[in-house]
Design a protein around this motif. Structure first.
Motif, PDB file in Angstrom:
ATOM      1  N   PHE A 110       0.834  -1.202   0.000  1.00 56.54           N
ATOM      2  CA  PHE A 110       0.000   0.000   0.000  1.00 56.54           C
ATOM      3  C   PHE A 110       0.864   1.246   0.000  1.00 56.54           C
ATOM      4  O   PHE A 110       2.047   1.204   0.305  1.00 56.54           O
ATOM      5  N   ASN A 111       0.251   2.347  -0.397  1.00 58.49           N
ATOM      6  CA  ASN A 111       0.858   3.658  -0.229  1.00 58.49           C
ATOM      7  C   ASN A 111      -0.260   4.695  -0.136  1.00 58.49           C
ATOM      8  O   ASN A 111      -1.436   4.347  -0.173  1.00 58.49           O
ATOM      9  N   LEU A 112       0.123   5.952   0.011  1.00 53.20           N
ATOM     10  CA  LEU A 112      -0.847   7.028   0.177  1.00 53.20           C
ATOM     11  C   LEU A 112      -0.852   7.964  -1.016  1.00 53.20           C
ATOM     12  O   LEU A 112       0.202   8.340  -1.531  1.00 53.20           O
ATOM     13  N   LEU A 113      -2.046   8.344  -1.414  1.00 52.14           N
ATOM     14  CA  LEU A 113      -2.271   9.474  -2.310  1.00 52.14           C
ATOM     15  C   LEU A 113      -2.975  10.508  -1.442  1.00 52.14           C
ATOM     16  O   LEU A 113      -4.131  10.309  -1.061  1.00 52.14           O
ATOM     17  N   VAL A 114      -2.276  11.564  -1.073  1.00 53.88           N
ATOM     18  CA  VAL A 114      -2.865  12.588  -0.220  1.00 53.88           C
ATOM     19  C   VAL A 114      -3.828  13.411  -1.068  1.00 53.88           C
ATOM     20  O   VAL A 114      -3.422  14.090  -2.010  1.00 53.88           O
ATOM     21  N   ALA A 115      -5.114  13.312  -0.735  1.00 47.94           N
ATOM     22  CA  ALA A 115      -6.168  14.011  -1.488  1.00 47.94           C
ATOM     23  C   ALA A 115      -6.301  15.424  -0.918  1.00 47.94           C
ATOM     24  O   ALA A 115      -7.244  15.737  -0.201  1.00 47.94           O
ATOM     25  N   ASN A 116      -5.337  16.258  -1.254  1.00 44.08           N
ATOM     26  CA  ASN A 116      -5.284  17.617  -0.711  1.00 44.08           C
ATOM     27  C   ASN A 116      -5.968  18.617  -1.630  1.00 44.08           C
ATOM     28  O   ASN A 116      -5.518  19.735  -1.819  1.00 44.08           O
ATOM     29  N   HIS A 117      -7.117  18.218  -2.179  1.00 41.78           N
ATOM     30  CA  HIS A 117      -7.883  19.106  -3.057  1.00 41.78           C
ATOM     31  C   HIS A 117      -8.846  19.952  -2.233  1.00 41.78           C
ATOM     32  O   HIS A 117      -8.853  19.873  -0.995  1.00 41.78           O
ATOM     33  N   ALA A 118      -9.671  20.737  -2.905  1.00 41.09           N
ATOM     34  CA  ALA A 118     -10.616  21.627  -2.224  1.00 41.09           C
ATOM     35  C   ALA A 118     -11.386  20.868  -1.147  1.00 41.09           C
ATOM     36  O   ALA A 118     -11.858  19.758  -1.361  1.00 41.09           O
ATOM     37  N   GLY A 119     -11.481  21.478   0.017  1.00 41.46           N
ATOM     38  CA  GLY A 119     -12.152  20.856   1.152  1.00 41.46           C
ATOM     39  C   GLY A 119     -11.205  20.081   2.049  1.00 41.46           C
ATOM     40  O   GLY A 119     -11.557  19.752   3.177  1.00 41.46           O
ATOM     41  N   TYR A 120     -10.007  19.781   1.546  1.00 41.85           N
ATOM     42  CA  TYR A 120      -9.034  18.985   2.306  1.00 41.85           C
ATOM     43  C   TYR A 120      -7.642  19.598   2.264  1.00 41.85           C
ATOM     44  O   TYR A 120      -6.649  18.910   2.443  1.00 41.85           O
ATOM     45  N   VAL A 121      -7.587  20.893   2.025  1.00 42.54           N
ATOM     46  CA  VAL A 121      -6.307  21.591   2.022  1.00 42.54           C
ATOM     47  C   VAL A 121      -5.917  21.818   3.479  1.00 42.54           C
ATOM     48  O   VAL A 121      -6.669  22.400   4.252  1.00 42.54           O
ATOM     49  N   PHE A 122      -4.761  21.318   3.846  1.00 43.01           N
ATOM     50  CA  PHE A 122      -4.302  21.461   5.230  1.00 43.01           C
ATOM     51  C   PHE A 122      -3.500  22.741   5.373  1.00 43.01           C
ATOM     52  O   PHE A 122      -3.117  23.380   4.396  1.00 43.01           O
ATOM     53  N   LYS A 123      -3.243  23.117   6.603  1.00 37.47           N
ATOM     54  CA  LYS A 123      -2.474  24.323   6.914  1.00 37.47           C
ATOM     55  C   LYS A 123      -1.009  23.958   7.116  1.00 37.47           C
ATOM     56  O   LYS A 123      -0.685  22.839   7.522  1.00 37.47           O
ATOM     57  N   ALA A 124      -0.150  24.929   6.878  1.00 41.86           N
ATOM     58  CA  ALA A 124       1.282  24.712   7.106  1.00 41.86           C
ATOM     59  C   ALA A 124       1.543  24.337   8.566  1.00 41.86           C
ATOM     60  O   ALA A 124       2.444  23.544   8.858  1.00 41.86           O
ATOM     61  N   SER A 125       0.732  24.846   9.475  1.00 45.71           N
ATOM     62  CA  SER A 125       0.910  24.535  10.893  1.00 45.71           C
ATOM     63  C   SER A 125       0.606  23.065  11.212  1.00 45.71           C
ATOM     64  O   SER A 125       0.991  22.571  12.272  1.00 45.71           O
ATOM     65  N   ASP A 126      -0.059  22.354  10.296  1.00 49.33           N
ATOM     66  CA  ASP A 126      -0.347  20.928  10.474  1.00 49.33           C
ATOM     67  C   ASP A 126       0.744  20.026   9.897  1.00 49.33           C
ATOM     68  O   ASP A 126       0.713  18.815  10.104  1.00 49.33           O
ATOM     69  N   TRP A 127       1.675  20.596   9.149  1.00 45.88           N
ATOM     70  CA  TRP A 127       2.651  19.819   8.383  1.00 45.88           C
ATOM     71  C   TRP A 127       3.446  18.836   9.239  1.00 45.88           C
ATOM     72  O   TRP A 127       3.578  17.665   8.896  1.00 45.88           O
ATOM     73  N   GLU A 128       3.997  19.289  10.353  1.00 43.85           N
ATOM     74  CA  GLU A 128       4.822  18.400  11.170  1.00 43.85           C
ATOM     75  C   GLU A 128       4.005  17.219  11.696  1.00 43.85           C
ATOM     76  O   GLU A 128       4.466  16.079  11.663  1.00 43.85           O
ATOM     77  N   ASP A 129       2.767  17.475  12.144  1.00 43.33           N
ATOM     78  CA  ASP A 129       1.905  16.380  12.608  1.00 43.33           C
ATOM     79  C   ASP A 129       1.570  15.430  11.462  1.00 43.33           C
ATOM     80  O   ASP A 129       1.528  14.210  11.651  1.00 43.33           O
ATOM     81  N   LEU A 130       1.321  15.978  10.279  1.00 42.30           N
ATOM     82  CA  LEU A 130       1.043  15.138   9.108  1.00 42.30           C
ATOM     83  C   LEU A 130       2.247  14.266   8.785  1.00 42.30           C
ATOM     84  O   LEU A 130       2.111  13.052   8.593  1.00 42.30           O
ATOM     85  N   CYS A 131       3.415  14.876   8.722  1.00 43.17           N
ATOM     86  CA  CYS A 131       4.633  14.111   8.417  1.00 43.17           C
ATOM     87  C   CYS A 131       4.849  12.993   9.438  1.00 43.17           C
ATOM     88  O   CYS A 131       5.180  11.859   9.063  1.00 43.17           O
ATOM     89  N   THR A 132       4.658  13.303  10.701  1.00 41.46           N
ATOM     90  CA  THR A 132       4.831  12.294  11.759  1.00 41.46           C
ATOM     91  C   THR A 132       3.881  11.126  11.539  1.00 41.46           C
ATOM     92  O   THR A 132       4.286   9.958  11.633  1.00 41.46           O
ATOM     93  N   TYR A 133       2.630  11.427  11.225  1.00 37.63           N
ATOM     94  CA  TYR A 133       1.648  10.364  10.989  1.00 37.63           C
ATOM     95  C   TYR A 133       2.016   9.561   9.738  1.00 37.63           C
ATOM     96  O   TYR A 133       2.019   8.324   9.771  1.00 37.63           O
ATOM     97  N   TRP A 134       2.305  10.245   8.636  1.00 32.67           N
ATOM     98  CA  TRP A 134       2.648   9.539   7.400  1.00 32.67           C
ATOM     99  C   TRP A 134       3.872   8.657   7.602  1.00 32.67           C
ATOM    100  O   TRP A 134       3.909   7.524   7.128  1.00 32.67           O
ATOM    101  N   ILE A 135       4.882   9.155   8.303  1.00 34.66           N
ATOM    102  CA  ILE A 135       6.089   8.365   8.551  1.00 34.66           C
ATOM    103  C   ILE A 135       5.752   7.103   9.336  1.00 34.66           C
ATOM    104  O   ILE A 135       6.317   6.037   9.077  1.00 34.66           O
ATOM    105  N   SER A 136       4.809   7.190  10.261  1.00 30.43           N
ATOM    106  CA  SER A 136       4.407   5.983  10.992  1.00 30.43           C
ATOM    107  C   SER A 136       3.825   4.947  10.036  1.00 30.43           C
ATOM    108  O   SER A 136       4.024   3.741  10.219  1.00 30.43           O
ATOM    109  N   LEU A 137       3.136   5.393   9.000  1.00 24.28           N
ATOM    110  CA  LEU A 137       2.609   4.460   7.994  1.00 24.28           C
ATOM    111  C   LEU A 137       3.721   3.924   7.097  1.00 24.28           C
ATOM    112  O   LEU A 137       3.698   2.755   6.707  1.00 24.28           O
TER     113      LEU A 137
END
Length: 189
Positions: A110-137
């Motif tokens: 498996f892998n991830l396709l981050v669906a960061n389109h309209a409605g799911y655009v994250f903030k730069a302030s979330d980046w570190e938490d996102l990276c931490t979660y993705w790295i766990s996967l």
């Protein structure tokens, strides 16, 4: 000159066939419409209208593996739950959870396709938490690697520009992501 014809056989070892997996079919999202079910019963998928179930995930893994598919590329949606401190709270990530808990998941990567389109655009302030979660996967068995690095794709480059504001800031964010991955024992991203 000599013409060289490249065949699929020559490059078969370089090709890994995957399938996108979108999970809007839990019955808890807007994707299953009453009109769709009532007006088009002949279009009912072989899995049924609601497919986000453990038994169906196992069946789909078996079928995909038998068909030569090597991995599911899960459409992954940012869904922050501040109380729980998670970034993966969106219901459309349920199939990924089902896959991760499937008894036969070793048959399929498996892998991830981050669906960061309209409605799911994250903030730069979330980046570190996102990276931490993705790295766990990325550290999960079966995660797709390219050149020994985990493969992650993003749906929208323009959404990344919206998040980070400039190409330079996108580059800095991805340098941080790679550095975080390397600190966790990965070769990068």
């Amino acid at each position: 000159g000599t013409t060289h014809v490249l065949s699929a056989q020559n490059h078969a070892k370089d090709i890994r066939l995957g399938a996108y997996y979108f999970d809007g079919w839990t019955g808890k999202t807007m994707h299953i419409k009453k009109k769709m079910v009532d007006s088009f019963p002949e279009r009912k998928p072989i899995w049924g209208w609601e497919t986000s179930k453990a038994k169906l995930m196992s069946t789909q893994i078996d079928l995909a593996a038998r068909s030569g598919i090597l991995f599911f590329s899960f459409c992954w949606y940012f869904g922050k739950n501040k109380e729980a401190g998670v970034v993966h709270a969106d219901l459309k990530n349920n199939a990924l959870d089902l896959y991760l808990n499937a008894p036969n998941r070793k048959k399929l990567g498996f892998n991830l396709l981050v669906a960061n389109h309209a409605g799911y655009v994250f903030k730069a302030s979330d980046w570190e938490d996102l990276c931490t979660y993705w790295i766990s996967l990325f550290k999960q068995p079966g995660y797709v690697m390219v050149d020994q690095k985990p493969l992650i794709t993003f749906f929208s480059i323009s959404a990344l520009a919206q998040t980070f504001g400039s190409t330079q800031n996108i580059n800095k964010a991805f340098a941080q992501f790679k550095s975080m991955a390397q600190k966790e024992g990965l070769k990068g991203v």
